[in-house]
Design a protein around this motif. Structure first.
Motif, PDB file in Angstrom:
ATOM      1  N   LEU A  51       0.835  -1.197   0.000  1.00 51.85           N
ATOM      2  CA  LEU A  51       0.000   0.000   0.000  1.00 51.85           C
ATOM      3  C   LEU A  51       0.871   1.249   0.000  1.00 51.85           C
ATOM      4  O   LEU A  51       0.577   2.209  -0.709  1.00 51.85           O
ATOM      5  CB  LEU A  51      -0.958   0.002   1.192  1.00 51.85           C
ATOM      6  CG  LEU A  51      -1.878   1.224   1.297  1.00 51.85           C
ATOM      7  CD1 LEU A  51      -2.687   1.456   0.018  1.00 51.85           C
ATOM      8  CD2 LEU A  51      -2.797   1.084   2.507  1.00 51.85           C
ATOM      9  N   ALA A  52       1.944   1.250   0.767  1.00 57.34           N
ATOM     10  CA  ALA A  52       2.852   2.403   0.785  1.00 57.34           C
ATOM     11  C   ALA A  52       3.386   2.690  -0.615  1.00 57.34           C
ATOM     12  O   ALA A  52       3.411   3.850  -1.060  1.00 57.34           O
ATOM     13  CB  ALA A  52       4.005   2.150   1.757  1.00 57.34           C
ATOM     14  N   ALA A  89      -7.978   4.716  -1.260  1.00 53.47           N
ATOM     15  CA  ALA A  89      -8.621   5.170  -0.019  1.00 53.47           C
ATOM     16  C   ALA A  89      -9.349   4.011   0.663  1.00 53.47           C
ATOM     17  O   ALA A  89      -9.306   3.881   1.892  1.00 53.47           O
ATOM     18  CB  ALA A  89      -9.586   6.316  -0.308  1.00 53.47           C
ATOM     19  N   ASP A  90      -9.999   3.161  -0.132  1.00 59.46           N
ATOM     20  CA  ASP A  90     -10.662   1.980   0.439  1.00 59.46           C
ATOM     21  C   ASP A  90      -9.639   1.040   1.073  1.00 59.46           C
ATOM     22  O   ASP A  90      -9.862   0.506   2.160  1.00 59.46           O
ATOM     23  CB  ASP A  90     -11.463   1.240  -0.627  1.00 59.46           C
ATOM     24  CG  ASP A  90     -12.712   1.987  -1.068  1.00 59.46           C
ATOM     25  OD1 ASP A  90     -13.128   2.942  -0.381  1.00 59.46           O
ATOM     26  OD2 ASP A  90     -13.258   1.614  -2.123  1.00 59.46           O
ATOM     27  N   ARG A  91      -8.521   0.826   0.400  1.00 60.23           N
ATOM     28  CA  ARG A  91      -7.469  -0.046   0.945  1.00 60.23           C
ATOM     29  C   ARG A  91      -6.870   0.555   2.211  1.00 60.23           C
ATOM     30  O   ARG A  91      -6.615  -0.156   3.184  1.00 60.23           O
ATOM     31  CB  ARG A  91      -6.375  -0.259  -0.101  1.00 60.23           C
ATOM     32  CG  ARG A  91      -6.836  -1.161  -1.235  1.00 60.23           C
ATOM     33  CD  ARG A  91      -5.767  -1.402  -2.260  1.00 60.23           C
ATOM     34  NE  ARG A  91      -4.575  -1.979  -1.664  1.00 60.23           N
ATOM     35  CZ  ARG A  91      -3.350  -1.809  -2.148  1.00 60.23           C
ATOM     36  NH1 ARG A  91      -3.149  -1.069  -3.223  1.00 60.23           N
ATOM     37  NH2 ARG A  91      -2.314  -2.364  -1.564  1.00 60.23           N
ATOM     38  N   LEU A  92      -6.639   1.873   2.185  1.00 60.24           N
ATOM     39  CA  LEU A  92      -6.109   2.556   3.364  1.00 60.24           C
ATOM     40  C   LEU A  92      -7.078   2.403   4.534  1.00 60.24           C
ATOM     41  O   LEU A  92      -6.672   2.060   5.650  1.00 60.24           O
ATOM     42  CB  LEU A  92      -5.845   4.026   3.048  1.00 60.24           C
ATOM     43  CG  LEU A  92      -5.374   4.915   4.182  1.00 60.24           C
ATOM     44  CD1 LEU A  92      -4.080   4.414   4.812  1.00 60.24           C
ATOM     45  CD2 LEU A  92      -5.203   6.357   3.678  1.00 60.24           C
ATOM     46  N   VAL A 102     -10.533   7.498   7.169  1.00 62.20           N
ATOM     47  CA  VAL A 102      -9.865   8.153   6.049  1.00 62.20           C
ATOM     48  C   VAL A 102     -10.806   9.182   5.454  1.00 62.20           C
ATOM     49  O   VAL A 102     -11.965   8.871   5.150  1.00 62.20           O
ATOM     50  CB  VAL A 102      -9.452   7.121   4.972  1.00 62.20           C
ATOM     51  CG1 VAL A 102      -8.858   7.815   3.752  1.00 62.20           C
ATOM     52  CG2 VAL A 102      -8.464   6.115   5.559  1.00 62.20           C
ATOM     53  N   ARG A 103     -10.313  10.400   5.297  1.00 60.68           N
ATOM     54  CA  ARG A 103     -11.092  11.464   4.660  1.00 60.68           C
ATOM     55  C   ARG A 103     -10.483  11.718   3.287  1.00 60.68           C
ATOM     56  O   ARG A 103      -9.349  12.157   3.178  1.00 60.68           O
ATOM     57  CB  ARG A 103     -11.076  12.747   5.477  1.00 60.68           C
ATOM     58  CG  ARG A 103     -11.935  13.832   4.817  1.00 60.68           C
ATOM     59  CD  ARG A 103     -11.932  15.145   5.554  1.00 60.68           C
ATOM     60  NE  ARG A 103     -12.325  14.961   6.935  1.00 60.68           N
ATOM     61  CZ  ARG A 103     -11.915  15.762   7.920  1.00 60.68           C
ATOM     62  NH1 ARG A 103     -11.108  16.770   7.686  1.00 60.68           N
ATOM     63  NH2 ARG A 103     -12.311  15.535   9.149  1.00 60.68           N
ATOM     64  N   ARG A 104     -11.236  11.438   2.241  1.00 61.68           N
ATOM     65  CA  ARG A 104     -10.790  11.669   0.867  1.00 61.68           C
ATOM     66  C   ARG A 104     -10.952  13.146   0.534  1.00 61.68           C
ATOM     67  O   ARG A 104     -12.045  13.688   0.653  1.00 61.68           O
ATOM     68  CB  ARG A 104     -11.635  10.863  -0.115  1.00 61.68           C
ATOM     69  CG  ARG A 104     -11.635   9.385   0.166  1.00 61.68           C
ATOM     70  CD  ARG A 104     -12.645   8.690  -0.718  1.00 61.68           C
ATOM     71  NE  ARG A 104     -12.810   7.319  -0.255  1.00 61.68           N
ATOM     72  CZ  ARG A 104     -13.274   6.349  -1.009  1.00 61.68           C
ATOM     73  NH1 ARG A 104     -13.626   6.586  -2.254  1.00 61.68           N
ATOM     74  NH2 ARG A 104     -13.383   5.140  -0.525  1.00 61.68           N
ATOM     75  N   GLU A 105      -9.877  13.753   0.090  1.00 63.39           N
ATOM     76  CA  GLU A 105      -9.920  15.172  -0.262  1.00 63.39           C
ATOM     77  C   GLU A 105      -9.271  15.371  -1.631  1.00 63.39           C
ATOM     78  O   GLU A 105      -8.393  16.190  -1.793  1.00 63.39           O
ATOM     79  CB  GLU A 105      -9.210  15.996   0.812  1.00 63.39           C
ATOM     80  CG  GLU A 105      -9.875  15.897   2.162  1.00 63.39           C
ATOM     81  CD  GLU A 105      -9.223  16.745   3.237  1.00 63.39           C
ATOM     82  OE1 GLU A 105      -8.442  17.651   2.899  1.00 63.39           O
ATOM     83  OE2 GLU A 105      -9.497  16.499   4.416  1.00 63.39           O
ATOM     84  N   PHE A 106      -9.740  14.598  -2.616  1.00 66.23           N
ATOM     85  CA  PHE A 106      -9.081  14.658  -3.904  1.00 66.23           C
ATOM     86  C   PHE A 106     -10.015  14.747  -5.095  1.00 66.23           C
ATOM     87  O   PHE A 106      -9.745  14.214  -6.142  1.00 66.23           O
ATOM     88  CB  PHE A 106      -8.114  13.470  -4.069  1.00 66.23           C
ATOM     89  CG  PHE A 106      -8.704  12.114  -3.824  1.00 66.23           C
ATOM     90  CD1 PHE A 106      -9.359  11.422  -4.831  1.00 66.23           C
ATOM     91  CD2 PHE A 106      -8.578  11.515  -2.580  1.00 66.23           C
ATOM     92  CE1 PHE A 106      -9.885  10.163  -4.617  1.00 66.23           C
ATOM     93  CE2 PHE A 106      -9.086  10.257  -2.359  1.00 66.23           C
ATOM     94  CZ  PHE A 106      -9.745   9.577  -3.371  1.00 66.23           C
ATOM     95  N   GLY A 107     -11.094  15.439  -4.964  1.00 63.25           N
ATOM     96  CA  GLY A 107     -11.913  15.680  -6.147  1.00 63.25           C
ATOM     97  C   GLY A 107     -13.341  15.200  -6.001  1.00 63.25           C
ATOM     98  O   GLY A 107     -13.828  14.965  -4.908  1.00 63.25           O
TER      99      GLY A 107
END
Length: 113
Positions: A51-52, A89-92, A102-107
């Motif tokens: 994942l990294a 984001a789902d994997r994270l 996890v907060r998605r902030e990409f569109g």
């Protein structure tokens, strides 16, 4: 008297977004009881090496195809980046589910509140 160490909040919030000059798209805001660096790394959260590496690749794709002044070099690359970001984001979230959200902030595919 020595100050007591700060305890993490009950649920941490990992912000996921890309910015130029970063290696990983991971961020975390401090809280009154948890003072962290704003920029974080996969090691901060104990993420799997796979994942990294994928997060680093997603960040690199952003820097290769997105321009802060001109925008994306193609709509196809933007759509790929958004799809890959949602998948990452789902994997994270799966890897940090025991202690963080996890907060998605990409569109346009941001989590709905």
């Amino acid at each position: 008297m020595m100050p007591s160490p700060q305890a993490p909040p009950e649920r941490r919030v990992i912000r996921m977004f890309c910015d130029y000059g970063r290696r990983h798209p991971l961020w975390e805001s401090s809280t009154p009881t948890w003072d962290v660096d704003y920029t974080t790394t996969p090691e901060t959260y104990g993420l799997s090496p796979e994942l990294a590496e994928n997060l680093e690749g997603w960040q690199a794709f952003f820097e290769s195809h997105g321009d802060p002044f001109e925008g994306w070099d193609s709509d196809a690359n933007l759509q790929k980046w958004l799809r890959d970001g949602a998948w990452l984001a789902d994997r994270l979230q799966a890897e940090v589910q025991s202690f963080a959200d996890v907060r998605r902030e990409f569109g346009p595919l941001n989590d709905r509140e």
